[in-house]
Design an enzyme around this catalytic site. Structure first.
Site, PDB file in Angstrom:
ATOM      1  N   GLN A  72      69.604  74.286  38.876  1.00 13.93           N
ATOM      2  CA  GLN A  72      69.825  72.838  38.860  1.00 13.93           C
ATOM      3  C   GLN A  72      68.505  72.062  38.961  1.00 13.93           C
ATOM      4  O   GLN A  72      68.447  70.978  39.542  1.00 13.93           O
ATOM      5  CB  GLN A  72      70.762  72.434  39.999  1.00 13.93           C
ATOM      6  CG  GLN A  72      72.204  72.851  39.789  1.00 13.93           C
ATOM      7  CD  GLN A  72      72.883  72.061  38.673  1.00 13.93           C
ATOM      8  OE1 GLN A  72      72.433  70.990  38.274  1.00 13.93           O
ATOM      9  NE2 GLN A  72      73.994  72.589  38.172  1.00 13.93           N
ATOM     10  N   SER A  73      67.475  72.577  38.351  1.00 17.14           N
ATOM     11  CA  SER A  73      66.150  71.968  38.434  1.00 17.14           C
ATOM     12  C   SER A  73      66.104  70.578  37.804  1.00 17.14           C
ATOM     13  O   SER A  73      66.396  70.401  36.617  1.00 17.14           O
ATOM     14  CB  SER A  73      65.134  72.875  37.725  1.00 17.14           C
ATOM     15  OG  SER A  73      63.898  72.216  37.552  1.00 17.14           O
ATOM     16  N   ASN A  74      65.715  69.590  38.597  1.00 19.44           N
ATOM     17  CA  ASN A  74      65.479  68.247  38.059  1.00 19.44           C
ATOM     18  C   ASN A  74      64.278  68.244  37.122  1.00 19.44           C
ATOM     19  O   ASN A  74      64.264  67.548  36.106  1.00 19.44           O
ATOM     20  CB  ASN A  74      65.240  67.254  39.208  1.00 19.44           C
ATOM     21  CG  ASN A  74      66.442  67.089  40.097  1.00 19.44           C
ATOM     22  OD1 ASN A  74      67.553  66.866  39.635  1.00 19.44           O
ATOM     23  ND2 ASN A  74      66.218  67.208  41.402  1.00 19.44           N
ATOM     24  N   ALA A  76      63.218  70.717  35.233  1.00 16.52           N
ATOM     25  CA  ALA A  76      63.593  71.305  33.950  1.00 16.52           C
ATOM     26  C   ALA A  76      64.327  70.275  33.093  1.00 16.52           C
ATOM     27  O   ALA A  76      64.051  70.128  31.895  1.00 16.52           O
ATOM     28  CB  ALA A  76      64.459  72.540  34.173  1.00 16.52           C
TER      29      ALA A  76
END
Length: 318
Positions: A72-74, A76
């Site tokens: 859930q990387s912001n 990325a």
């Protein structure tokens, strides 16, 4: 240093009077810097860093951006959005498995056109190693790719938060504390570089194993010499781990939502605000001191964490 325009600046600085009073502060003590309202891709702090990283990639002739992160990387998600805006291909090397039913940031990664590579149970080093291998594979195909590190944080990209600190100086005549989530370290390093270590209060989120040294190393790279000043880092908000929803974070999410109508995410901004609440209660932040909370975004990730969705739903009034 060159940068390429990706966001909408200056972001607002807003007073939080009802919440300040609820916490035992004066109404004019508590403020929020809205870097969640930075336009591109759902907003967030990574945009300031990407303005520098993407400019460097374009200067080097890259046609593809490759970066790494948690599922859930912001970072990325915003790298994917930046690539879409600039006409660059984006490949994301992510920890975990491809979900059967994507949620949150993963949905937007796909919408922005990124190619996802799932690496399973991998740490930061393994993710980066896989990303570098992917860059070599692309180069063998005649494609120039640029690597952007975890969280977008290096000494070059941290200049984005020097820019933010300069905005704060224009927006606020006096500042006692700037509270910020401490993840990959670039945001805090940029703020400390411009504002000084005494003003910036970082709240460890569990994203890295040695947050203080990460910030210190970035600062040393930024000034090309060792950084010896004491860095203010709060370490007690990680709980059972990076992805865990803690009771203090639940309280922080509820307080800012129900007193000010603002949404935080459970990993970064939620932990940072929980740290701010704890700092008020233990006297680190006191009544009469002007305190600025840096909202670094993360709204899409809110919907990617089942525990926080269930918690928020439980608060619904019948």
């Amino acid at each position: 240093m060159n940068k390429i325009a990706l966001g909408t600046w200056n972001t607002p600085l807003e007073n939080l009077p009802r919440l300040a009073v609820a916490l035992g502060l004066n109404a004019e003590d508590l403020w929020i810097k809205r870097d969640d309202l930075s336009s591109l891709g759902g907003g967030g702090n990574k945009i300031r860093k990407l303005e520098y990283s993407c400019a460097k990639a374009v200067e080097q002739g890259a046609t593809t951006l490759v970066t790494v992160g948690a599922a859930q990387s912001n970072h990325a998600r915003l790298t994917a959005a930046a690539g879409a805006k600039l006409g660059l291909n984006v490949e994301l090397v992510l920890a975990g498995q491809a979900p059967e039913h994507p949620t949150g940031n993963i949905v937007l990664d796909g919408l922005f056109g990124a190619k996802l590579h799932w690496l399973g149970d991998a740490d930061d080093g393994q993710l980066e190693q896989a990303a570098q291998q992917r860059i070599q594979d692309l180069q063998q195909q005649g494609i120039t790719a640029s690597f952007i590190p975890f969280g977008g944080s290096n000494a070059y990209a941290a200049q984005g938060y020097v820019d933010c600190a300069k905005e704060l100086k224009q927006q606020a005549e006096h500042i006692d504390h700037v509270v910020v989530a401490l993840g990959s370290g670039g945001t805090m390093a940029g703020l400390v570089h411009e504002l000084g270590a005494d003003l910036v209060y970082g709240v460890h989120t569990g994203a890295v194993t040695d947050p203080e040294n990460r910030v210190r190393n970035l600062l040393a790279d930024m000034q090309s010499s060792d950084y010896s000043d004491t860095i203010r880092v709060r370490l007690d908000q990680v709980g059972d781990g990076y992805s865990a929803l803690t009771e203090p974070v639940k309280e922080a999410l509820r307080l800012i939502a129900q007193y000010e109508g603002i949404v935080l995410d459970p990993i970064y901004t939620g932990r940072a605000f929980a740290g701010l609440v704890a700092a008020v209660r233990d006297g680190t932040i006191q009544k009469g001191q002007k305190t600025i909370f840096l909202h670094t975004g993360g709204l899409p990730g809110f919907f990617g964490h089942l525990d926080v969705v269930q918690y928020a739903t439980s608060l619904s009034r019948v």
